[in-house]
Design an enzyme around this catalytic site. Structure first.
Site, PDB file in Angstrom:
ATOM      1  N   LYS A  86      -3.177  12.015  16.088  1.00  0.00           N
ATOM      2  CA  LYS A  86      -2.440  11.070  16.923  1.00  0.00           C
ATOM      3  C   LYS A  86      -1.392  10.386  16.057  1.00  0.00           C
ATOM      4  O   LYS A  86      -1.441  10.442  14.836  1.00  0.00           O
ATOM      5  CB  LYS A  86      -3.386  10.025  17.526  1.00  0.00           C
ATOM      6  CG  LYS A  86      -4.464  10.606  18.426  1.00  0.00           C
ATOM      7  CD  LYS A  86      -5.390   9.514  18.926  1.00  0.00           C
ATOM      8  CE  LYS A  86      -6.511  10.078  19.788  1.00  0.00           C
ATOM      9  NZ  LYS A  86      -7.454   9.014  20.246  1.00  0.00           N
ATOM     10  N   HIS A  87      -0.455   9.740  16.690  1.00  0.00           N
ATOM     11  CA  HIS A  87       0.590   9.046  15.942  1.00  0.00           C
ATOM     12  C   HIS A  87       0.006   7.838  15.216  1.00  0.00           C
ATOM     13  O   HIS A  87      -0.907   7.170  15.716  1.00  0.00           O
ATOM     14  CB  HIS A  87       1.712   8.601  16.876  1.00  0.00           C
ATOM     15  CG  HIS A  87       2.486   9.728  17.476  1.00  0.00           C
ATOM     16  ND1 HIS A  87       3.303  10.549  16.736  1.00  0.00           N
ATOM     17  CD2 HIS A  87       2.571  10.185  18.758  1.00  0.00           C
ATOM     18  CE1 HIS A  87       3.862  11.455  17.516  1.00  0.00           C
ATOM     19  NE2 HIS A  87       3.433  11.261  18.749  1.00  0.00           N
ATOM     20  N   ALA A  88       0.549   7.577  14.038  1.00  0.00           N
ATOM     21  CA  ALA A  88       0.131   6.395  13.287  1.00  0.00           C
ATOM     22  C   ALA A  88       0.407   5.143  14.109  1.00  0.00           C
ATOM     23  O   ALA A  88       1.416   5.052  14.813  1.00  0.00           O
ATOM     24  CB  ALA A  88       0.874   6.338  11.954  1.00  0.00           C
TER      25      ALA A  88
END
Length: 773
Positions: A406-408
């Site tokens: 997932k995106h940071a």
């Protein structure tokens, strides 16, 4: 590229429910909580339960001025647990196999070129290209087998992962017998159960929690625990804690608001833990905090390891197949059995392809554009584009719900943060290579400008109308439509970079086109007007980011807002970038669920594909243009190409080191995908040059790899991207899971869905079906 819901999610309809009715959802086990006198537990929308009135949120590590300093540090020890405590904690009698405990003291936590052939070997390289083309024909003949092998590997992964039931849910112990059956905590993915045993007579405790990845964040109230009524009978409260990263726990005296103990620990998924708070007499009376493991957690990363091993086996099998194809007898048999026709001349790159040559005949152009022959298609570019696209599909489908797919939440990098910038980089390379080819074929600049504008317009329209997450809010209306987006940014970036190159387009110098010899900086010197424009754009980004006054926020703020920075700037998410978007576009036209909400609990709308970040997207694409110029200016000079790729990789990497100080949060300009910071694009461009440094000799020079299976989606990128967004929630790309809180089942589903898109791209490649805009 934030995760989003699309049109298919809202339009899946009753026919999908007819399919889902054959799958009965699995009953999830729960863990009950003990009801304490004077307090009540209630479920919260986040991963925690809370008892009693909401306590005041305290800054991390801060105590009131009147609170006396606690004389002894907290400790995490292996505490002896009585049979009664064991039954309270786990609902089962103790056994020797379950007596492992975690010991931790203080704050220990978890958390998480080579050279090439010389320039004088050009004739040999041409011969190798012909041989490679012949080898690729044989490889294409076996392409169906390779695609079938890919699907078989996905099925094998599913079979291996599916064996053994669902150990994750088994990690939840049976409800303790003496806990209130009416109240329970149902553990979700990436959570563990924490039971707090308060043996302090008459002392109420408030437990605060935070993730160690949340930078300078306020501690959040987790649960209240009432004081023990009598000796030997502790008050117990239960809470769910996150297992994605290390956790910070702080226990405060509720009445006096002073810190009792503090510890850091990395909990395991679906584990069962107890935190024992009691007086310890070691000559000096002190309060001890002992963490006990009641039930071992599961290995949530095991499915990823199995999938990796299956992929490794698949790669070995493909290499063996290529070895067979290298044998003359086998290769001849394949060539005779399958009549493979050349499809390399077909073009499919929505953003400009290395061999893009639109049928724009009829226009005359200066003879200076005509000396060079039409170049062969660079399969390394298609392969790189395919790698980025397949990773994009996998992470958009969920990536098994693992946090690193997932995106940071704000600063830092995950796998999901790599793919979009790489796609932009490859787009820039394709712009230069395809534009040079088109101009060499006699197209006028005016007509090419029209094609550029039309292609950009289509990308923006597709992004707004077809791939728009706001469909799930109801019929698409201008009041709620999200204006920024992935395809919208690609369209704007493509238009600016393509027009910039078109305005200053010049023929490849004769010394490079005929003699294949260029000066050491010819690719840079010839583009000085473009570089001047790019540097001006980057200066604008720096000035706006660090000097634009933002109401209620410090100038130059780059933080996430919310509970970050001790909660001082809750509505300043993104600083100038967020302010410009909200001012020009309005909150309702931005992305409503940014990744910063996960750890930093932000409440304002913020779009990671906003206006200010598009400037650095243009810079990223222009660095891709530079890679394309290296490939064209130094054609057939493999050693020179690799040297320049290495130089750019190191140069951009050093810039990133200077900006970030090799730190996630402490640098001048941290790596940040939400902001598309300058350190983010230099870091990802450095990675991109490194990948080209590997792929170019491997695929285009030596012909050791055809680029399959990534080559196929790389040549049909717009179709695969739009298709995977539109059909995301339709079978067979998604189905109802037996256990929706299982990483394993999500990973199986996402791998199969991604493999299906690779197979679809392969079929379209063989049928010569390409979506061009």
């Amino acid at each position: 590229m934030a995760g989003r819901r699309n049109l298919a999610e809202c339009l899946s309809g009753e026919w999908s429910e007819a399919f889902w009715m054959f799958f009965s959802p699995r009953t999830k086990s729960t863990v009950a909580e003990k009801e304490n006198p004077g307090s009540s537990l209630r479920k919260r929308p986040e991963r925690r339960a809370e008892s009693g009135p909401a306590p005041r949120t305290l800054p991390r590590g801060l105590a009131p001025p009147w609170a006396p300093a606690f004389p002894h540090p907290p400790r995490v020890t292996q505490a002896a647990v009585t049979a009664f405590e064991r039954e309270v904690m786990t609902g089962a009698r103790p056994c020797a196999a379950e007596k492992r405990r975690a010991r931790e003291r203080g704050g220990g936590g978890g958390g998480g070129g080579g050279g090439g052939p010389a320039a004088n070997a050009a004739p040999g390289r041409e011969r190798r290209l012909v041989e490679a083309a012949g080898g690729m024909s044989g490889a294409r003949g076996a392409g169906l087998a390779m695609a079938a092998l890919l699907l078989a590997a996905s099925v094998l992964s599913a079979a291996l992962l599916a064996s053994g039931g669902s150990p994750e849910r088994g990690a939840e112990a049976e409800p303790p017998r003496d806990l209130d059956k009416k109240r329970h905590i149902e553990l979700k993915m990436d959570q563990a159960l924490l039971l707090i045993h308060n043996e302090l007579l008459g002392t109420n405790l408030t437990v605060y929690w935070n993730s160690e990845r949340c930078y300078h964040c306020l501690l959040q109230a987790l649960v209240n625990v009432s004081g023990s009524a009598e000796h030997g009978k502790p008050s117990i409260a239960a809470a769910a804690v996150s297992t994605q990263h290390g956790s910070i726990l702080q226990l405060n005296d509720t009445l006096e608001e002073k810190e009792v103990c503090r510890l850091e620990y990395k909990f395991g998924e679906f584990g069962n833990y107890s935190l024992l708070v009691k007086h310890v007499h070691n000559g000096v009376s002190e309060i001890g905090c002992d963490l006990v493991v009641n039930k071992n957690p599961v290995d949530s990363n095991l499915p990823v390891s199995i999938a990796f091993l299956v992929g490794l086996v698949m790669i070995i099998a493909v290499c063996f197949l290529r070895f067979l194809l290298s044998l003359d007898d086998f290769n001849n048999w394949i060539s005779k059995a399958i009549n493979s026709r050349e499809t390399d001349r077909l073009i499919n790159s929505e953003l400009g392809s290395p061999s893009r040559a639109d049928q724009l005949s009829g226009d005359t152009q200066s003879e200076a554009w005509r000396p060079s022959a039409v170049r062969l298609r660079l399969h390394s570019m298609d392969t790189f584009r395919g790698i980025a696209l397949i990773l994009m599909v996998f992470v958009n489908y969920g990536g098994g719900k693992y946090w690193y797919f997932k995106h940071a939440s704000w600063n830092g990098l995950t796998v999901a943060d790599l793919v979009f910038p790489w796609f932009v980089f490859i787009m820039g390379s394709s712009i230069f290579l395809s534009m040079t080819t088109i101009l060499q074929r006699g197209c006028s600049k005016l007509r090419l400008l029209g094609k550029i504008a039309w292609r950009s317009f289509l990308l923006i329209c597709i992004g707004i109308i077809i791939v728009n997450p706001n469909y799930c809010l109801g019929p698409l209306s201008w009041d709620k439509v999200r204006i920024p987006g992935v395809l919208q940014r690609l369209g704007v970036t493509y238009f600016v970079v393509a027009v910039l190159e078109l305005i200053f387009a010049k023929p490849v110098p004769d010394s490079c086109a005929s003699e294949r010899r260029c000066s050491s900086l010819q690719d840079v010197i010839s583009s000085w007007p473009q570089w001047l424009f790019i540097l001006m754009l980057e200066s604008i980004w720096l000035v706006l980011t660090f000097f634009l006054p933002v109401p209620g926020c410090p100038t130059g703020y780059l933080g996430p807002g919310g509970i970050g920075d001790l909660g001082k700037y809750p509505n300043c998410t993104g600083g100038a970038a967020g302010y410009i978007d909200r001012l020009l576009l309005g909150d309702d036209h931005l992305y409503q669920h940014p990744s910063s909400t996960v750890l930093y609990h932000t409440t304002v709308a913020y779009d990671p594909e906003g206006i200010l970040g598009t400037i650095n997207s243009i810079v990223m694409a222009f660095l891709g243009v530079q890679a394309g110029k290296i490939l064209l200016y130094y054609k057939d000079q493999t050693k020179d190409i690799l040297i320049r790729f290495t130089a750019w990789c190191c140069f951009l990497g050093l810039i990133s080191v200077a900006f970030t100080k090799i730190s996630e949060n402490e640098g001048f300009i941290p790596v940040n995908k939400n902001l598309w910071s300058v350190s983010y694009i230099t870091t990802l461009s450095s990675f991109a040059f490194f990948i080209l440094l590997l792929l170019y000799p491997l695929v285009d020079v030596k012909g050791l790899w055809t680029g399959a299976p990534f080559l196929y989606p790389g040549m049909n990128s717009i179709l695969v991207y739009v298709g995977h967004e539109v059909f995301q929630n339709y079978f067979p790309f998604q189905w109802k899971l037996q256990d929706n809180q299982s990483h394993k089942e999500h990973l199986i589903q996402n791998i199969v869905a991604t493999a299906l898109w690779v197979f679809i791209a392969y079929i379209l490649y063989k049928k010569k079906v390409f979506w061009k805009i």
